[in-house]
Design a protein around this motif. Structure first.
Motif, PDB file in Angstrom:
ATOM      1  N   UNK A  19      16.784 -27.044 -23.820  1.00  0.00           N
ATOM      2  CA  UNK A  19      17.798 -26.014 -24.055  1.00  0.00           C
ATOM      3  C   UNK A  19      17.175 -24.749 -24.621  1.00  0.00           C
ATOM      4  N   UNK A  20      16.200 -24.897 -25.516  1.00  0.00           N
ATOM      5  CA  UNK A  20      15.584 -23.712 -26.097  1.00  0.00           C
ATOM      6  C   UNK A  20      14.361 -24.069 -26.898  1.00  0.00           C
ATOM      7  N   UNK A  21      13.649 -23.037 -27.347  1.00  0.00           N
ATOM      8  CA  UNK A  21      12.457 -23.245 -28.160  1.00  0.00           C
ATOM      9  C   UNK A  21      12.267 -22.022 -29.053  1.00  0.00           C
ATOM     10  N   UNK A  22      11.811 -22.259 -30.257  1.00  0.00           N
ATOM     11  CA  UNK A  22      11.432 -21.163 -31.139  1.00  0.00           C
ATOM     12  C   UNK A  22       9.933 -20.919 -31.002  1.00  0.00           C
ATOM     13  N   UNK A  23       9.576 -19.648 -30.778  1.00  0.00           N
ATOM     14  CA  UNK A  23       8.172 -19.226 -30.808  1.00  0.00           C
ATOM     15  C   UNK A  23       8.035 -18.326 -32.019  1.00  0.00           C
ATOM     16  N   UNK A  24       7.572 -18.893 -33.138  1.00  0.00           N
ATOM     17  CA  UNK A  24       7.628 -18.151 -34.387  1.00  0.00           C
ATOM     18  C   UNK A  24       9.083 -18.019 -34.792  1.00  0.00           C
ATOM     19  N   UNK A  25       9.521 -16.797 -35.048  1.00  0.00           N
ATOM     20  CA  UNK A  25      10.919 -16.549 -35.417  1.00  0.00           C
ATOM     21  C   UNK A  25      11.813 -16.345 -34.198  1.00  0.00           C
ATOM     22  N   UNK A  26      11.212 -16.209 -33.019  1.00  0.00           N
ATOM     23  CA  UNK A  26      11.971 -15.827 -31.824  1.00  0.00           C
ATOM     24  C   UNK A  26      12.508 -17.045 -31.086  1.00  0.00           C
ATOM     25  N   UNK A  27      13.800 -17.024 -30.794  1.00  0.00           N
ATOM     26  CA  UNK A  27      14.434 -18.078 -30.010  1.00  0.00           C
ATOM     27  C   UNK A  27      14.382 -17.720 -28.526  1.00  0.00           C
ATOM     28  N   UNK A  28      13.877 -18.646 -27.713  1.00  0.00           N
ATOM     29  CA  UNK A  28      13.846 -18.469 -26.261  1.00  0.00           C
ATOM     30  C   UNK A  28      14.793 -19.491 -25.651  1.00  0.00           C
ATOM     31  N   UNK A  29      15.793 -19.024 -24.943  1.00  0.00           N
ATOM     32  CA  UNK A  29      16.805 -19.896 -24.343  1.00  0.00           C
ATOM     33  C   UNK A  29      16.312 -20.372 -22.976  1.00  0.00           C
ATOM     34  N   UNK A  30      15.571 -21.465 -22.975  1.00  0.00           N
ATOM     35  CA  UNK A  30      14.983 -21.965 -21.732  1.00  0.00           C
ATOM     36  C   UNK A  30      16.038 -22.406 -20.728  1.00  0.00           C
TER      37      UNK A  30
END
Length: 648
Positions: A200-211
């Motif tokens: 569903x998603x992943x955090x890269x550092x503070x940034x949320x990426x909605x996969x």
């Protein structure tokens, strides 16, 4: 080890500590030469000995390696262990658990984006999860030879899924989770995948990426292009609220809980496909590089063992993403084939603080550390304080991968991180080839000039290979003609890497970088044609040309020249739109650093863009060489006057 940039030869030589050398698999140069000679002169004997470490349901029936590298003599082919049957997953898991009693050994220390998220996964647990995933894929109709797209962050489920594919004979196609919906769609369509495994998603550092959102967009693009449905199997974690289509979406946790931890492996022919991995193509269309079962098993296991001098008590950490060839080889297949304990890292080097890498090394007592020059240059900027807080005394060997390393970064890595006692293994691999320099066992490089003539002694030219080794690519998926024209047509009888190379008087090979229109950004190979196509898709752009420019952290960055259509104005808004378009079509890694207005481009009289001139302009270097073939030399002065101010 030899490092460039020193004035005196004695300043360039770095010898490993005696204690490390004494217990090494290849303790000295003479031992290396003996093994190398055997691999070249007696390849069948050499590779049979390597193969004896693994399980074969049926042994090979002919020569270990058979091949044709000469397009003038027929189709190009490579065969390894022909007639044998085996299974990659069985050899990297069942063999370790059942034959070597390593079920309780930790296979992976998973370290999440947040230091609070971590997990130790033993070989026995890994085998159970892989079998569950295998049974889940089989329930969904996946069979031997089917392609499965995987679009996941660096979480254990990524390893479970790729190994589950290998267990049942499916072919995995992993797409780096930083790629855009368009790039994901293109790869799904090209390899005709029937299942997409995502999160569903992943955090890269503070940034949320909605996969999941990106995956949904990709699947919609697939449906528009093919008028057919594509199944989607998402890995669901409570990260974001995810739109759900019950007609095709399937929840990982629900189906995984309903299946057995037992799954018999599918026994595969040695040359059956193992995986497809896409690498940038100079035409703008990514190439689906295909690797096969037996050769990849033999080669990744052996390179991991010898290049990193793997020992039973090691804790090994490769910081790459599994979405790239380094991660396939040196996070999953190579380490597991050797029964190694590895760190699987989801995070980034500077989150939640700039000492994260060093904190992880101390936490798990990492002995072998393998990372990219881009990461080293990034962390150099923060000085010694973040490093000195942590105990790095467990380290024995350091490695670099993905791009050439500059002397300053090498010295910092060796002296500060390795504390002047750790050898630095500087490796050169390709998605297509998987190898390192000095030439690894079975690899026979040479250097050719533009006319295909072989150069002896100190020389500079095209890096090519005379013969295959087990881990070389077999074809471009679905396009044998492209495979042959890309790698074998220019110099019949040789595999052409596309890299320039220099060999010094001591026989060391120095990789100079791409000769064709490719750019290496932070270790990620990007096609200039693909970026140019994204730029010209914008309604304001008539023509675009992309070249590389040196970058202090990334090694190289993208410098773009755009010629606008009549009546269109070049301004900040347009630049932002163009950068956003490239991000959306290719991915964040391809975002241009510089976009320059180009009322005209330097071209030959036949209309070919003179990229060497553009590279000099991007660097603000006035020595342009011979311009006699340029149709309109006046454009050069105009382009210098329009250079991006921040690039000065």
């Amino acid at each position: 080890m030899v490092v460039p940039g020193s004035q005196h030869i004695e300043d360039k030589m770095y010898h490993p500590p005696e204690g490390l050398q004494k217990d090494a698999h290849v303790p000295d140069f003479n031992c290396y030469l003996e093994l190398y000679k055997k691999s070249i002169e007696e390849p069948d004997v050499f590779w049979k000995e390597v193969a004896s470490d693994f399980y074969w349901k049926k042994p090979p029936t002919g020569q270990i390696l058979q091949y044709n590298f000469d397009v003038t003599k027929g189709n190009i082919y490579v065969k390894c262990m022909e007639g044998a049957t085996t299974n990659m997953c069985y050899n990297v898991l069942d063999r370790n658990v059942k034959d070597k009693n390593l079920g309780e050994r930790v296979a992976f220390y998973w370290e999440g984006n947040s230091p609070d998220h971590h997990e130790a996964i033993t070989y026995g647990q890994l085998l159970g999860q892989v079998c569950r995933c295998s049974n889940t894929l089989k329930q969904m109709g996946v069979r031997k030879g089917d392609r499965v797209a995987i679009y996941l962050p660096m979480i254990p489920e990524l390893v479970y899924t790729m190994l589950a594919c290998t267990r049942i004979g499916a072919v995995h196609s992993i797409v780096f989770a930083g790629f855009s919906a368009e790039s994901l769609c293109e790869r799904i369509m090209d390899s005709q995948c029937s299942i997409l495994v995502t999160a569903d998603g992943v955090y890269r550092g503070e940034k949320l990426i909605n996969l999941k959102q990106i995956a949904d967009e990709a699947l919609e693009k697939c449906r528009e292009k093919s008028q057919s449905s594509v199944n989607l199997t998402p890995v669901v974690f409570p990260v974001v609220q995810t739109p759900w289509d019950a007609a095709c979406d399937v929840c990982w946790e629900e189906v995984m809980g309903q299946v057995s931890e037992q799954c018999e492996p599918e026994w595969l022919d040695a040359e059956d496909p193992l995986f497809i991995l896409y690498t940038s193509g100079s035409t703008g269309k990514p190439k689906g590089v295909l690797h096969t079962v037996a050769g990849y098993l033999l080669y990744t296991s052996l390179t991991f063992k010898y290049v990193f001098d793997h020992q039973p008590d090691d804790v090994y950490w490769c910081t790459a993403d599994i979405g790239w060839i380094t991660g396939h080889s040196y996070i999953t297949y190579g380490p597991l084939a050797n029964g190694a304990t590895s760190v699987l890292f989801e995070g980034i080097p500077v989150h939640p603080h700039v000492g994260r890498f060093w904190e992880v090394i101390e936490k798990y007592r990492v002995t072998k550390f393998y990372t990219a020059p881009t990461a080293i240059r990034l962390l150099m900027k923060y000085g010694l304080d973040p490093v000195q807080k942590y105990d790095l005394s467990s380290l024995r060997i350091l490695g670099t991968v993905g791009e050439p390393i500059n002397p300053e970064a090498w010295h910092w890595y060796h002296e500060v991180i390795g504390q002047k006692r750790c050898p630095v293994v500087d490796t050169f691999w390709q998605t297509e080839t998987v190898r390192d320099t000095f030439p690894f066992f079975g690899v026979e490089p040479t250097i050719l000039n533009e006319h295909g003539e072989e150069l002896e002694g100190e020389a500079e030219g095209y890096l090519v290979f005379r013969r295959p080794w087990p881990g070389i690519m077999r074809t471009v998926y679905g396009n044998q003609e492209r495979f042959e024209s890309t790698y074998f047509k220019k110099f019949p009888g040789f595999y052409v890497t596309g890299d320039g190379c220099r060999r010094d008087k001591d026989g060391y090979y120095w990789i100079a970088g791409r000769i064709d229109d490719m750019i290496n950004v932070s270790g990620h190979l990007l096609s200039t044609a693909e970026v140019e196509a994204s730029l010209t898709d914008h309604g304001a752009v008539a023509e675009a040309a992309v070249v590389s420019r040196p970058h202090a952290v990334k090694g190289e960055c993208l410098y773009c020249f755009v010629t606008l259509k009549d009546c269109r104005e070049f301004n900040r808004t347009l630049v932002d739109e163009l950068k956003r378009q490239v991000r959306e079509k290719i991915g964040p890694i391809a975002t241009p650093d510089f976009i320059q207005n180009a009322p005209g481009l330097p071209k030959t009289r036949s209309g070919k863009i003179m990229r060497r001139v553009l590279r000099q302009i991007a660097r603000n270097e006035k020595d342009l060489g011979d311009l006699s073939t340029m149709a309109d030399p006046k454009v050069v002065e105009v382009l210098f006057n329009h250079r991006c101010e921040t690039a000065s």
